[in-house]
Scaffold this motif. Structure first.
Motif, PDB file in Angstrom:
ATOM      1  N   THR A  39       0.848  -1.196   0.000  1.00  0.00           N
ATOM      2  CA  THR A  39       0.000   0.000   0.000  1.00  0.00           C
ATOM      3  C   THR A  39       0.880   1.241   0.000  1.00  0.00           C
ATOM      4  N   HIS A  70       2.362   5.038   0.552  1.00  0.00           N
ATOM      5  CA  HIS A  70       2.299   5.949   1.693  1.00  0.00           C
ATOM      6  C   HIS A  70       1.153   6.937   1.502  1.00  0.00           C
ATOM      7  N   ILE A  71       0.625   7.379   2.620  1.00  0.00           N
ATOM      8  CA  ILE A  71      -0.476   8.332   2.593  1.00  0.00           C
ATOM      9  C   ILE A  71      -0.052   9.625   3.281  1.00  0.00           C
ATOM     10  N   VAL A  72      -0.877  10.648   3.147  1.00  0.00           N
ATOM     11  CA  VAL A  72      -0.565  11.960   3.706  1.00  0.00           C
ATOM     12  C   VAL A  72      -0.288  11.877   5.201  1.00  0.00           C
ATOM     13  N   ASN A  73      -1.027  11.057   5.906  1.00  0.00           N
ATOM     14  CA  ASN A  73      -0.850  10.923   7.352  1.00  0.00           C
ATOM     15  C   ASN A  73       0.564  10.491   7.729  1.00  0.00           C
ATOM     16  N   ASP A  74       1.253   9.795   6.801  1.00  0.00           N
ATOM     17  CA  ASP A  74       2.607   9.315   7.076  1.00  0.00           C
ATOM     18  C   ASP A  74       3.646  10.438   7.082  1.00  0.00           C
ATOM     19  N   ASP A  99      -5.925  10.244   4.660  1.00  0.00           N
ATOM     20  CA  ASP A  99      -5.765   8.946   4.014  1.00  0.00           C
ATOM     21  C   ASP A  99      -5.553   9.057   2.508  1.00  0.00           C
ATOM     22  N   ALA A 100      -5.408  10.266   1.988  1.00  0.00           N
ATOM     23  CA  ALA A 100      -5.103  10.445   0.564  1.00  0.00           C
ATOM     24  C   ALA A 100      -3.673   9.988   0.304  1.00  0.00           C
ATOM     25  N   THR A 101      -3.414   9.445  -0.877  1.00  0.00           N
ATOM     26  CA  THR A 101      -2.057   9.033  -1.213  1.00  0.00           C
ATOM     27  C   THR A 101      -1.198  10.270  -1.494  1.00  0.00           C
ATOM     28  N   LEU A 102       0.103  10.097  -1.446  1.00  0.00           N
ATOM     29  CA  LEU A 102       1.003  11.211  -1.735  1.00  0.00           C
ATOM     30  C   LEU A 102       0.834  11.674  -3.179  1.00  0.00           C
ATOM     31  N   GLN A 147      -1.968  11.655  -4.871  1.00  0.00           N
ATOM     32  CA  GLN A 147      -3.190  12.466  -4.918  1.00  0.00           C
ATOM     33  C   GLN A 147      -2.933  13.867  -4.377  1.00  0.00           C
ATOM     34  N   GLU A 154       7.382   3.249  -3.405  1.00  0.00           N
ATOM     35  CA  GLU A 154       7.740   4.536  -2.818  1.00  0.00           C
ATOM     36  C   GLU A 154       9.248   4.736  -2.810  1.00  0.00           C
TER      37      GLU A 154
END
Length: 225
Positions: free
Chosen positions: A4, A6-10, A103-106, A108, A202
């Motif tokens: 999966t 990485h997402i913005v939260n990361d 939860d948006a992807t980097l 996005q 990533e």
């Protein structure tokens, strides 16, 4: 399969400098100077994001300070002229705020920044409450990933997945984020698929496929078609 993304939260910054709707012009300038930021979310109530105030929103006050714009220029720059006379964040801010969910992807988030031409995005939950902020620099953090970690993921999630019978014969090398694949495979039509999957890992900067093999329909020695 590839992991999966990485997402913005990361990568987002959770401690955010923000101001309320009623913050005064001088307070906004002082806050930006104190925290060395060029833009801040504007909040209402318990932390709902209603806009963003940036240096660009503040500059018209200086630009028009000692000038009297013509009627033509006033019509052409209605927003800037209005901001030149504004004194609170609520009147100065750009609204509605361009935001992103945690939860948006980097990818996005990067697309939103590019299309909307902004350098940072407030991160909000489903009801618009501020959770953090993500900047262009935050999105680039994935490219700091160590080469050995990228190599291990490419082997595990791409090579073993696409070429289970040939994975031992395929060599993966990563240098400064550039992934090189070498070896012999049974079907060269899978090369483009491998490149696409590796690019999705990533931290990958580029992919150099150096794979050889037979094309899908190519006759083997001693056989007829």
């Amino acid at each position: 399969m590839p992991e999966t993304p990485h997402i913005v939260n990361d990568v987002m910054t959770q401690t955010v400098v923000a101001v309320g709707r009623d913050a005064l012009f001088k307070e906004i300038v002082q806050t930006m100077e104190q925290w060395k930021v060029s833009a801040m979310p504007v909040l209402e109530g318990e932390g709902r994001v209603i806009g963003v105030v940036s240096e660009a929103d503040l500059l018209p006050k200086e630009e028009f300070r000692d000038s009297d714009p013509s009627l033509l220029e006033q019509r052409r720059r209605l927003s800037d002229v209005a901001k030149a006379g504004a004194v609170t964040a609520g009147d100065l801010m750009s609204a509605p705020a361009i935001t992103v969910h945690p939860d948006a992807t980097l990818a996005q988030a990067a697309r939103i920044m590019a299309v909307r031409r902004v350098k940072r995005l407030p991160v909000v939950d489903d009801v618009g409450m501020l959770q953090g902020i993500v900047s262009r620099a935050d999105l680039l953090k994935v490219f700091l990933r160590p080469d050995k970690d990228i190599e291990e993921e490419v082997r595990r999630t791409v090579v073993s997945y696409l070429f289970p019978a040939f994975s031992h014969a395929i060599h993966v090398n990563v240098h400064e984020g550039v992934v090189t694949l070498r070896g012999h495979i049974s079907d060269t039509s899978l090369i483009s698929v491998a490149v696409r999957l590796v690019r999705a890992v990533e931290g990958v900067v580029d992919v150099e496929p150096q794979l050889t093999g037979e094309s899908a329909g190519q006759a083997r020695p001693g056989t007829t078609r």
